[in-house]
Write an enzyme that holds these catalytic residues in place. Sequence first.
Site, short mmCIF file in Angstrom:
data_model
loop_
_atom_site.label_atom_id
_atom_site.label_comp_id
_atom_site.label_asym_id
_atom_site.label_seq_id
_atom_site.Cartn_x
_atom_site.Cartn_y
_atom_site.Cartn_z
N HIS A 1 26.98 76.13 53.12
CA HIS A 1 28.33 75.80 53.56
C HIS A 1 29.27 76.94 53.19
O HIS A 1 29.32 77.38 52.04
CB HIS A 1 28.80 74.49 52.93
N GLU B 1 32.03 77.18 50.16
CA GLU B 1 31.63 76.91 48.77
C GLU B 1 31.31 78.23 48.07
O GLU B 1 30.17 78.53 47.73
CB GLU B 1 30.44 75.94 48.77
N ARG C 1 33.32 75.30 57.03
CA ARG C 1 32.09 74.75 56.43
C ARG C 1 30.84 75.11 57.24
O ARG C 1 29.80 75.46 56.69
CB ARG C 1 32.23 73.22 56.37
N HIS D 1 25.25 74.11 46.25
CA HIS D 1 26.48 73.69 46.92
C HIS D 1 27.59 73.55 45.88
O HIS D 1 27.37 73.69 44.70
CB HIS D 1 26.29 72.32 47.58
N GLU E 1 25.32 70.58 42.99
CA GLU E 1 26.75 70.62 43.34
C GLU E 1 27.43 71.23 42.13
O GLU E 1 27.52 70.63 41.07
CB GLU E 1 27.30 69.21 43.60
C1 BHK Z 1 23.86 67.86 49.15
C2 BHK Z 1 22.50 67.85 49.23
C3 BHK Z 1 21.86 66.98 50.07
C4 BHK Z 1 22.61 66.09 50.81
C5 BHK Z 1 23.96 66.09 50.73
C6 BHK Z 1 24.59 66.98 49.89
C7 BHK Z 1 26.03 66.95 49.78
C8 BHK Z 1 26.68 68.11 50.45
C9 BHK Z 1 26.69 67.93 51.95
O1 BHK Z 1 25.87 68.55 52.61
O2 BHK Z 1 27.51 67.16 52.47
C10 BHK Z 1 28.06 68.16 49.95
C11 BHK Z 1 28.64 69.51 49.95
O3 BHK Z 1 28.00 70.51 49.96
C12 BHK Z 1 30.11 69.61 49.93
O4 BHK Z 1 30.55 70.27 51.07
ZN ZN Z 2 27.74 72.19 50.67
#
Ligand code: BHK
Ligand code: ZN
Length: 384
Positions: free
Chosen positions: A143, A146, A201, A271, A345
């Site tokens: 993304h 990030e 994103r 992430h 995260e």
């Molecule tokens: C991370 C890993 C697996 C599934 C979902 C997530 C949360 C991630 C997303 O893809 O929505 C959250 C994130 O990076 C924030 O933008």
């Molecule tokens: Zn992400």
Amino acid sequence: MKSLLALGLIAAAFVISSAQSFDSAKVFRAKPHNEKQVNIMKYLASILQFNFWYPDSEMHIVDQMEVDFHVSADQSNIVQTLMEKNKIQYEVLFPNLQEVIEKQVRKETNSTSRHSYTKYNEWHKVGKESGRRKAIFMDCGIHAREWISPAFCQWFLKEATRTYGKDKNMTNILDKMNFYILPVFNIDGYIWSWTQNRLWRKSRSNTSSSDCVGVDLNRNFDLAWSTVDSSKNPCKETYCGSFAESEPETKAVTTFIRNHLSSIKAYLTMHSYSQMLLFPYGYTYEETPDHNELNEVAKEAVKAISSLYSKEYKYGSSAITIYPSSGCSEDWAYSQGIKYSFAFELRDKGKYGFLLPESQIKPTCQEIVLAVKSIANYVLNQAL
Ligand code: BHK
Ligand code: ZN
């Protein structure tokens, strides 16, 4: 059956005999001692079949240069005669090139013996050895916005290089495992987030008939694709793409991972934000068969994180701990048999969110290095 066998034998014989033979080919080292001899060398090379070893062509021959080349058996006599006639100094490095090649193939390679780091290894052994060695695949920046994520991949590379040979644990990990690190998964999106829209994103592909751009690459993977929490609408932030692995970024990573499945034991994807360590599944609330083990590995990693700056990271399956999402990379990696599949995260919990101040890059990276090492140590202690 018999004729098939015969055909096979003919084919095999053909393969063997089709290898170029250098029987009685000679390797010369000549050294011109004046401009005239340089020109003679160049001339000989242009009318005869000189196969240059050094330099790469007659064009680069200069006075006093040692010129290495081989010529076939039927030309070696004339080459030798002409060099002698013109008083060009030379020596014969190998009087029979084929003999040296064969000796080397016979002595220094052995198709039945095992891989050796001090021998030349045939392709199938190179592949196997790489497969035997454990590996961790880590990607950052799926993304775009990030930014702490690519910062971490770069930090990890630097830290691994800096502490190898100094830090006993890092040295052991790097001696025994390969790390495949992708610092920026979503390059187009990352650039876009720097130049056009800090909070971008998705990727930047022009997929559909709609005017909306980009695919959520973490919804584009081929497990439960487009089922829960992803959108068919190209204008949404979680648009999953027109089909699974539709995006070149996704395709490149999945192709690489598929080609290295025998060695990749862990998959880590970075992430931000919310300070969590997640593992499959994302697409369902159901637990994986490895839930308890993954939970333990995550627990240890999170403990390592908090040991440094007391930051608390939650851990658990991603559907339960953060929210359900389908077509995410971590579920897909797990589905390929990569048991130790985790999504981090990173900081923070939302005070700054995607706009995490630069002053937090270093401490964030430091604490996450500890988590990666913790997971690597665990994986190393597992049987192959
Ligand atoms: C991370 C890993 C697996 C599934 C979902 C997530 C949360 C991630 C997303 O893809 O929505 C959250 C994130 O990076 C924030 O933008
Ligand atoms: Zn992400």
